[in-house]
Scaffold this motif. Structure first.
Motif, PDB file in Angstrom:
ATOM      1  N   TYR A   1      25.076  18.692   0.664  1.00  0.00           N
ATOM      2  CA  TYR A   1      25.206  18.909   2.108  1.00  0.00           C
ATOM      3  C   TYR A   1      26.088  20.121   2.406  1.00  0.00           C
ATOM      4  O   TYR A   1      25.696  21.009   3.159  1.00  0.00           O
ATOM      5  CB  TYR A   1      25.778  17.649   2.768  1.00  0.00           C
ATOM      6  CG  TYR A   1      25.782  17.702   4.272  1.00  0.00           C
ATOM      7  CD1 TYR A   1      24.681  17.251   4.994  1.00  0.00           C
ATOM      8  CD2 TYR A   1      26.866  18.202   4.974  1.00  0.00           C
ATOM      9  CE1 TYR A   1      24.668  17.300   6.379  1.00  0.00           C
ATOM     10  CE2 TYR A   1      26.867  18.256   6.364  1.00  0.00           C
ATOM     11  CZ  TYR A   1      25.764  17.803   7.053  1.00  0.00           C
ATOM     12  OH  TYR A   1      25.757  17.858   8.424  1.00  0.00           O
TER      13      TYR A   1
ATOM     14  N   HIS B   1      23.461  22.726   3.722  1.00  0.00           N
ATOM     15  CA  HIS B   1      23.092  22.311   5.080  1.00  0.00           C
ATOM     16  C   HIS B   1      22.835  23.513   5.984  1.00  0.00           C
ATOM     17  O   HIS B   1      21.840  23.547   6.726  1.00  0.00           O
ATOM     18  CB  HIS B   1      24.160  21.407   5.704  1.00  0.00           C
ATOM     19  CG  HIS B   1      23.827  21.012   7.106  1.00  0.00           C
ATOM     20  ND1 HIS B   1      24.245  21.731   8.197  1.00  0.00           N
ATOM     21  CD2 HIS B   1      23.082  19.986   7.584  1.00  0.00           C
ATOM     22  CE1 HIS B   1      23.777  21.170   9.301  1.00  0.00           C
ATOM     23  NE2 HIS B   1      23.077  20.102   8.957  1.00  0.00           N
ATOM     24  N   GLY B   2      23.720  24.498   5.938  1.00  0.00           N
ATOM     25  CA  GLY B   2      23.566  25.688   6.783  1.00  0.00           C
ATOM     26  C   GLY B   2      22.252  26.401   6.516  1.00  0.00           C
ATOM     27  O   GLY B   2      21.547  26.818   7.453  1.00  0.00           O
TER      28      GLY B   2
ATOM     29  N   TYR C   1      19.344  24.152   7.845  1.00  0.00           N
ATOM     30  CA  TYR C   1      19.329  24.210   9.311  1.00  0.00           C
ATOM     31  C   TYR C   1      18.731  25.533   9.794  1.00  0.00           C
ATOM     32  O   TYR C   1      17.875  25.551  10.683  1.00  0.00           O
ATOM     33  CB  TYR C   1      20.746  24.022   9.859  1.00  0.00           C
ATOM     34  CG  TYR C   1      20.868  24.352  11.316  1.00  0.00           C
ATOM     35  CD1 TYR C   1      20.381  23.481  12.289  1.00  0.00           C
ATOM     36  CD2 TYR C   1      21.440  25.547  11.731  1.00  0.00           C
ATOM     37  CE1 TYR C   1      20.471  23.794  13.638  1.00  0.00           C
ATOM     38  CE2 TYR C   1      21.537  25.872  13.072  1.00  0.00           C
ATOM     39  CZ  TYR C   1      21.053  25.003  14.021  1.00  0.00           C
ATOM     40  OH  TYR C   1      21.144  25.320  15.346  1.00  0.00           O
TER      41      TYR C   1
ATOM     42  N   ARG D   1      15.413  25.920  11.945  1.00  0.00           N
ATOM     43  CA  ARG D   1      15.526  26.531  13.272  1.00  0.00           C
ATOM     44  C   ARG D   1      14.550  27.692  13.415  1.00  0.00           C
ATOM     45  O   ARG D   1      13.921  27.870  14.467  1.00  0.00           O
ATOM     46  CB  ARG D   1      16.955  26.998  13.516  1.00  0.00           C
ATOM     47  CG  ARG D   1      17.129  27.524  14.915  1.00  0.00           C
ATOM     48  CD  ARG D   1      18.548  27.790  15.257  1.00  0.00           C
ATOM     49  NE  ARG D   1      18.591  28.273  16.638  1.00  0.00           N
ATOM     50  CZ  ARG D   1      19.658  28.650  17.243  1.00  0.00           C
ATOM     51  NH1 ARG D   1      20.825  28.585  16.615  1.00  0.00           N
ATOM     52  NH2 ARG D   1      19.618  29.086  18.480  1.00  0.00           N
TER      53      ARG D   1
ATOM     54  N   ALA E   1      17.118  24.740  18.259  1.00  0.00           N
ATOM     55  CA  ALA E   1      18.318  24.345  17.517  1.00  0.00           C
ATOM     56  C   ALA E   1      18.490  22.835  17.436  1.00  0.00           C
ATOM     57  O   ALA E   1      18.883  22.303  16.390  1.00  0.00           O
ATOM     58  CB  ALA E   1      19.553  24.979  18.155  1.00  0.00           C
ATOM     59  N   MET E   2      18.191  22.124  18.529  1.00  0.00           N
ATOM     60  CA  MET E   2      18.406  20.670  18.524  1.00  0.00           C
ATOM     61  C   MET E   2      17.464  19.960  17.557  1.00  0.00           C
ATOM     62  O   MET E   2      17.883  19.100  16.793  1.00  0.00           O
ATOM     63  CB  MET E   2      18.268  20.110  19.940  1.00  0.00           C
ATOM     64  CG  MET E   2      19.440  20.474  20.833  1.00  0.00           C
ATOM     65  SD  MET E   2      19.293  19.874  22.531  1.00  0.00           S
ATOM     66  CE  MET E   2      18.894  18.165  22.321  1.00  0.00           C
TER      67      MET E   2
ATOM     68  N   ALA F   1      15.953  21.296  15.007  1.00  0.00           N
ATOM     69  CA  ALA F   1      16.313  21.727  13.655  1.00  0.00           C
ATOM     70  C   ALA F   1      17.497  20.917  13.138  1.00  0.00           C
ATOM     71  O   ALA F   1      17.505  20.483  11.983  1.00  0.00           O
ATOM     72  CB  ALA F   1      16.642  23.215  13.638  1.00  0.00           C
ATOM     73  N   ALA F   2      18.494  20.696  13.985  1.00  0.00           N
ATOM     74  CA  ALA F   2      19.662  19.909  13.579  1.00  0.00           C
ATOM     75  C   ALA F   2      19.257  18.473  13.255  1.00  0.00           C
ATOM     76  O   ALA F   2      19.704  17.902  12.251  1.00  0.00           O
ATOM     77  CB  ALA F   2      20.724  19.934  14.672  1.00  0.00           C
ATOM     78  N   ASP F   3      18.391  17.892  14.097  1.00  0.00           N
ATOM     79  CA  ASP F   3      17.925  16.515  13.851  1.00  0.00           C
ATOM     80  C   ASP F   3      17.160  16.413  12.542  1.00  0.00           C
ATOM     81  O   ASP F   3      17.376  15.488  11.746  1.00  0.00           O
ATOM     82  CB  ASP F   3      17.021  16.039  14.998  1.00  0.00           C
ATOM     83  CG  ASP F   3      17.791  15.716  16.262  1.00  0.00           C
ATOM     84  OD1 ASP F   3      19.032  15.588  16.194  1.00  0.00           O
ATOM     85  OD2 ASP F   3      17.132  15.587  17.320  1.00  0.00           O
TER      86      ASP F   3
ATOM     87  N   ALA G   1      17.234  18.467   9.940  1.00  0.00           N
ATOM     88  CA  ALA G   1      18.122  18.709   8.793  1.00  0.00           C
ATOM     89  C   ALA G   1      18.884  17.433   8.465  1.00  0.00           C
ATOM     90  O   ALA G   1      18.997  17.042   7.296  1.00  0.00           O
ATOM     91  CB  ALA G   1      19.086  19.856   9.092  1.00  0.00           C
ATOM     92  N   GLN G   2      19.382  16.779   9.500  1.00  0.00           N
ATOM     93  CA  GLN G   2      20.107  15.530   9.285  1.00  0.00           C
ATOM     94  C   GLN G   2      19.183  14.467   8.686  1.00  0.00           C
ATOM     95  O   GLN G   2      19.574  13.729   7.773  1.00  0.00           O
ATOM     96  CB  GLN G   2      20.704  15.043  10.610  1.00  0.00           C
ATOM     97  CG  GLN G   2      21.790  14.021  10.458  1.00  0.00           C
ATOM     98  CD  GLN G   2      23.002  14.592   9.732  1.00  0.00           C
ATOM     99  OE1 GLN G   2      23.343  15.757   9.873  1.00  0.00           O
ATOM    100  NE2 GLN G   2      23.642  13.773   8.942  1.00  0.00           N
TER     101      GLN G   2
END
Length: 171
Positions: free
Chosen positions: A20, A24-25, A28, A32, A38-39, A41-43, A45-46
């Motif tokens: 992670y 992670h970066g 993400y 993205r 962005a939102m 992509a964040a979801d 990735a998580q």
């Protein structure tokens, strides 16, 4: 009172933490760029890291390749889910205003559609196709057998398998 985790569990958590923090970066940013959002992509990735955590994989030799593979599967599911939602909303748009269901009912229907979609995706491809030809296409079992190039008894077996999965969804 403190609980101690088994060594293998602790090692797994450390491996996920390193994965992670190290990647992670990158994941993400990759998502993205693909999604332009962005939102989401964040979801996603998580979700990717959550799936890896749940998998209990012991060793990852090529982290970015592994992350890409897991994320691709999650992304495909996400696109399918969005397409299903769009199709449902498009169908609702064709209804006269008095017949449009309330927002709560729409949400319940979408959740049910997602469950059905996941159930169908869990079926072997021929079983899924057989079930859809019957239930959506309205074909008779004999016609399905001809179209799929299988026997009538095989179609019946496929349909039984699909209906058993549907019943599992209800429980």
């Amino acid at each position: 009172m403190s609980a101690t985790l088994p060594a293998t569990h602790t090692n797994h958590l450390r491996m996920i933490e390193a994965l992670y923090s190290g990647h992670h970066g990158w994941l993400y940013a990759t998502l993205r760029k693909k999604l332009g959002n962005a939102m989401d992509a964040a979801d996603l990735a998580q979700d990717t890291f959550t799936r890896i955590l749940a998998s209990k994989v012991a060793v990852i030799e090529q982290p970015r390749a592994y992350l890409s593979c897991v994320a691709k599967g999650i992304l495909v599911n996400w696109y399918q889910r969005k397409a299903l939602e769009r199709a449902y909303l498009d169908a609702l748009a064709l209804l006269p205003a008095p017949e449009v269901p309330a927002p709560e009912l729409r949400l319940m229907v979408l959740e049910t559609l997602h469950e059905i979609d996941a159930m169908l995706d869990a079926l072997p491809p021929l079983v899924k196709r057989c079930f859809l030809l019957s239930q959506i296409g309205g074909l008779k079992y004999e016609d399905i057998a001809g179209q799929l190039g299988v026997s009538l008894i095989t179609v019946k077996r496929y349909m039984k398998q699909a209906f058993v999965r549907c019943l599992m969804l209800v429980d």
